[in-house]
Write an enzyme that holds these catalytic residues in place. Sequence first.
Site, PDB file in Angstrom:
ATOM      1  N   ASP A 158      59.945 103.376-131.799  1.00 12.64           N
ATOM      2  CA  ASP A 158      61.029 103.693-130.861  1.00 12.64           C
ATOM      3  C   ASP A 158      62.357 103.937-131.582  1.00 12.64           C
ATOM      4  OD1 ASP A 158      62.157 104.134-128.407  1.00 12.64           O
ATOM      5  OD2 ASP A 158      62.403 102.024-127.910  1.00 12.64           O
ATOM      6  N   LEU A 185      41.266 103.106-144.052  1.00  7.53           N
ATOM      7  CA  LEU A 185      42.115 102.780-142.899  1.00  7.53           C
ATOM      8  C   LEU A 185      41.698 103.565-141.648  1.00  7.53           C
ATOM      9  CD1 LEU A 185      44.998 101.487-141.995  1.00  7.53           C
ATOM     10  CD2 LEU A 185      45.839 103.806-142.368  1.00  7.53           C
ATOM     11  N   HIS A 223      62.441 113.145-133.648  1.00  6.93           N
ATOM     12  CA  HIS A 223      60.972 113.023-133.635  1.00  6.93           C
ATOM     13  C   HIS A 223      60.375 113.568-134.930  1.00  6.93           C
ATOM     14  CE1 HIS A 223      61.115 111.467-129.673  1.00  6.93           C
ATOM     15  NE2 HIS A 223      61.434 112.600-129.071  1.00  6.93           N
TER      16      HIS A 223
HETATM   17  C1  FPP Z   1      60.138 106.905-129.042  1.00 10.97           C
HETATM   18  O1  FPP Z   1      61.493 107.207-129.359  1.00 10.97           O
HETATM   19  C2  FPP Z   1      59.277 107.836-129.727  1.00 10.97           C
HETATM   20  C3  FPP Z   1      58.408 108.685-129.127  1.00 10.97           C
HETATM   21  C4  FPP Z   1      58.233 108.741-127.666  1.00 10.97           C
HETATM   22  C5  FPP Z   1      57.607 109.625-129.911  1.00 10.97           C
HETATM   23  C6  FPP Z   1      57.063 109.111-131.211  1.00 10.97           C
HETATM   24  C7  FPP Z   1      56.549 110.245-131.982  1.00 10.97           C
HETATM   25  C8  FPP Z   1      56.698 110.423-133.311  1.00 10.97           C
HETATM   26  C9  FPP Z   1      57.280 109.418-134.232  1.00 10.97           C
HETATM   27  C10 FPP Z   1      56.215 111.672-133.941  1.00 10.97           C
HETATM   28  C11 FPP Z   1      54.858 111.530-134.557  1.00 10.97           C
HETATM   29  C12 FPP Z   1      53.819 111.901-133.595  1.00 10.97           C
HETATM   30  C13 FPP Z   1      52.554 112.263-133.929  1.00 10.97           C
HETATM   31  C14 FPP Z   1      51.600 112.623-132.870  1.00 10.97           C
HETATM   32  C15 FPP Z   1      52.050 112.333-135.294  1.00 10.97           C
HETATM   33  P1  FPP Z   1      62.442 107.661-128.196  1.00 10.97           P
HETATM   34  O2  FPP Z   1      62.381 109.141-128.100  1.00 10.97           O
HETATM   35  O3  FPP Z   1      62.093 106.957-126.936  1.00 10.97           O
HETATM   36  O4  FPP Z   1      63.824 107.204-128.758  1.00 10.97           O
HETATM   37  P2  FPP Z   1      65.049 106.659-127.903  1.00 10.97           P
HETATM   38  O5  FPP Z   1      64.593 105.390-127.252  1.00 10.97           O
HETATM   39  O6  FPP Z   1      66.077 106.411-128.952  1.00 10.97           O
HETATM   40  O7  FPP Z   1      65.427 107.716-126.927  1.00 10.97           O
END
Ligand code: FPP
Length: 236
Positions: A19, A130, A36
């Site tokens: 997150d 893994l 992301h």
């Molecule tokens: C949460 O941060 C993150 C996500 C919903 C997406 C996580 C995805 C990645 C790290 C990319 C890698 C993915 C794959 C399939 C390899 P948020 O967007 O909720 O952040 P915020 O809370 O600061 O808004």
Amino acid sequence: MTSQLDKDNLPEHIAIIMDGNGRWAKAKNRPRLFGHNAGMKTLKKIVRASSDAGIKIVTMYAFSTENWKRSQDEVDGLMNIAVEYFHKEVGELHENNVKINVIGNLERLSKKVRESAVKAMNTTAANTGLILNIALNYGGRDELIHAVKDLIGQGITAEEITEQHISDHLYTKGQPDPDLLIRTGGESRLSNFMLWQMAYTEFMFTDIFWPDFEVAVYYEMIHDYQKRNRRYGSAE
Ligand code: FPP
């Protein structure tokens, strides 16, 4: 860095809620997708670090059943990142003996995303290192509904049903439950992640946004986990 870890007391399975990508990008005046993309780089780093430390299973929460509520741009961008990951990283993951296992309801994903996920799973299916679970269109409640439907479909009766029946019908069937959950980004909640599997998981939260999460901090958390006294409801 792995030397400080007790190899006889490693968490077998680590689940991670990645997150803070959006807030990390906002702080830099950049679009959420910039965050992301940076998050994908952290994911790669942490997967490698997990293999190096001898962790058996890592589950990464990439996209929840609730994340469809985000803007179409963000959803499309996240799906593109997933496809890119499955295409570009599968070679290196395969070389490193990593087995990719996409968990979640794949039916709602586009054909392109689904096919890239299935291809990555097929390519790495026989690997013995893994296990990397990528949770994509995953929801803990959705998973439980599926399990219950499967069991009813198989004619299991109310008298027969056991915990094992439920576990055996989840996306993680055959895998041990997570020993450790890490959530970055400062929130202290589960967000519909592995609700059944986390009954006795140790939780750790950090304020660090996922793109800034470092291997040294990851190992420090594993080290802290090793000091925890897991009782599973018993007195000792
Ligand atoms: C949460 O941060 C993150 C996500 C919903 C997406 C996580 C995805 C990645 C790290 C990319 C890698 C993915 C794959 C399939 C390899 P948020 O967007 O909720 O952040 P915020 O809370 O600061 O808004």
